[in-house]
Design a protein around this motif. Structure first.
Motif, mmCIF file in Angstrom:
data_model
loop_
_atom_site.group_PDB
_atom_site.id
_atom_site.type_symbol
_atom_site.label_atom_id
_atom_site.label_comp_id
_atom_site.label_asym_id
_atom_site.label_seq_id
_atom_site.Cartn_x
_atom_site.Cartn_y
_atom_site.Cartn_z
ATOM 1 N N GLY A 166 -4.365 0.484 -1.351
ATOM 2 C CA GLY A 166 -3.763 -0.803 -1.051
ATOM 3 C C GLY A 166 -3.919 -1.735 -2.238
ATOM 4 N N ASP A 217 0.844 -1.198 0.000
ATOM 5 C CA ASP A 217 0.000 0.000 0.000
ATOM 6 C C ASP A 217 0.880 1.248 0.000
ATOM 7 O OD1 ASP A 217 0.776 0.732 2.705
ATOM 8 O OD2 ASP A 217 -0.730 -0.632 3.480
ATOM 9 N N CYS A 247 -6.972 -3.825 -6.257
ATOM 10 C CA CYS A 247 -6.600 -2.549 -5.636
ATOM 11 C C CYS A 247 -7.823 -1.997 -4.898
ATOM 12 C CB CYS A 247 -6.141 -1.540 -6.686
ATOM 13 S SG CYS A 247 -4.683 -2.039 -7.628
ATOM 14 N N GLU A 286 -3.234 -6.144 -3.609
ATOM 15 C CA GLU A 286 -2.910 -7.541 -3.303
ATOM 16 C C GLU A 286 -2.148 -8.141 -4.464
ATOM 17 O OE1 GLU A 286 -6.571 -9.509 -2.530
ATOM 18 O OE2 GLU A 286 -7.058 -8.323 -0.724
ATOM 19 N N ARG A 298 -10.595 -0.454 5.255
ATOM 20 C CA ARG A 298 -10.546 -0.772 3.820
ATOM 21 C C ARG A 298 -11.816 -0.293 3.155
ATOM 22 N NH1 ARG A 298 -8.757 -6.426 0.906
ATOM 23 N NH2 ARG A 298 -9.783 -6.069 -1.109
ATOM 24 N N LEU A 333 -7.982 2.994 1.060
ATOM 25 C CA LEU A 333 -7.734 2.904 2.493
ATOM 26 C C LEU A 333 -8.021 4.262 3.123
ATOM 27 C CD1 LEU A 333 -4.300 1.024 2.519
ATOM 28 C CD2 LEU A 333 -6.536 0.045 3.103
ATOM 29 N N ARG A 370 0.271 5.209 1.728
ATOM 30 C CA ARG A 370 -0.623 6.029 2.538
ATOM 31 C C ARG A 370 -0.078 7.448 2.651
ATOM 32 N NH1 ARG A 370 -1.674 1.935 7.694
ATOM 33 N NH2 ARG A 370 -1.778 -0.008 6.467
#
Length: 307
Positions: free
Chosen positions: A303, A236, A263, A305, A276, A266, A238
């Motif tokens: 974020g 991610d 995607c 994966e 999330r 967040l 931030r």
């Protein structure tokens, strides 16, 4: 026999008084001659004040004193802003000293919190509380191996009080990243001031100096970037906001061959938990983005994966 550091080295590392003393010594000017040269430019500084600056007993802070420093740079043949950038923010006085800790803290919004505080607090000055974000755009590049490689930021800052002349930029890289691998860059309409890296954590804080102090109500557009050489796999990115911001855009570009399978947004309000949000579309150009308006204090991010 001890050898004094070279003037050019001191201009990069400081402290201010040692760089000033070395530059004056190299020029061959006495303090009296320097004072006379300043007077010819319409800048009047006492001999005692120049002596105190050179010895480190006091330092220039007021606007007229900073003009004198800029003139000294020209008289001594030094690069523009080379001495001025060593001064840092004015020393806290009065009510500012009492509220400095509050404005300098990110709380638990970014981790590692303790390392962040240890890195940032030394650089937080009055300019920090006198600026607000009008709008901001973060463009993040993720390398093919999955690590964040570059963050390019474009900001419009608004002076709300005082005469701010610098902005503090902070970046916390992913755990395991070498702090020395984070490289700051002043891209547009600013220049690098002091840079502080945490000795053990991947945290960096950088002063971005303006060419002039901003009167209240004036905006300032600047761009800066952090490049990460190496780094570890990221999941991610931030952005923490200590103050509200009007409009915000974040984009993350992924480099082939590795692309995420999902995607999502967040968010974190103040010091609460990270939440999330909705899934985000990864465009054909390997770009995902989010936008927000009237953003309160807290965190926004994207974020992803991996397979």
């Amino acid at each position: 026999m001890s050898v004094r550091p070279d003037v050019d080295v001191l201009l990069r590392t400081g402290p201010f008084h040692e760089a000033l003393r070395a530059a004056i010594d190299r020029s061959g000017l006495t303090l009296e001659r320097l004072r006379e040269r300043l007077a010819r430019r319409g800048i009047h500084v006492s001999l005692a004040t120049l002596s105190y600056w050179r010895l480190g007993r006091s330092r220039p802070e007021r606007a007229d004193s900073l003009r004198a420093v800029q003139a000294i740079e020209a008289i001594l043949g030094l690069p523009r802003h080379s001495l001025e950038s060593l001064l840092g923010p004015p020393r806290p006085r009065g009510r500012w000293a009492a509220r400095r800790r509050a404005t300098g803290r990110y709380g638990s919004m970014l981790q590692p919190a303790q390392s962040l505080a240890e890195t940032v607090d030394e650089l937080v000055g009055p300019s920090d509380g006198n600026l607000r974000l009008w709008c901001q755009d973060d463009a993040v590049t993720v390398g093919g191996e999955g690590a964040i490689r570059r963050i390019h930021t474009r900001q419009v800052l608004l002076a709300v009080d005082g005469h701010p002349d610098r902005h503090l930029a902070v970046y916390c890289a992913d755990p395991g990243t070498d702090p020395d691998a984070i490289v700051p860059e002043a891209v547009e309409n600013c220049r690098l001031g002091r840079v502080r890296r945490h000795p053990a954590a991947p945290v960096i804080a950088v002063e971005l100096l303006f060419d002039h102090a901003l009167p209240a109500g004036q905006t300032h557009l600047l761009e800066y970037a952090f490049t990460v050489e190496g780094g570890t796999e990221a999941v991610d990115y931030r952005r923490a906001f200590r103050y509200p911001v009007g409009n915000y855009v974040m984009s993350v570009r992924f480099t082939e061959p590795r692309l995420p399978v999902r995607c999502f947004a967040l968010s974190q309000h103040d010091d609460g938990p990270v939440e999330r949000g909705a899934d985000l579309v990864l465009a054909p150009g390997r770009l995902v983005h989010l936008t927000a308006k009237d953003v309160p204090r807290g965190v926004l991010g994207i974020g992803w994966e991996w397979t």
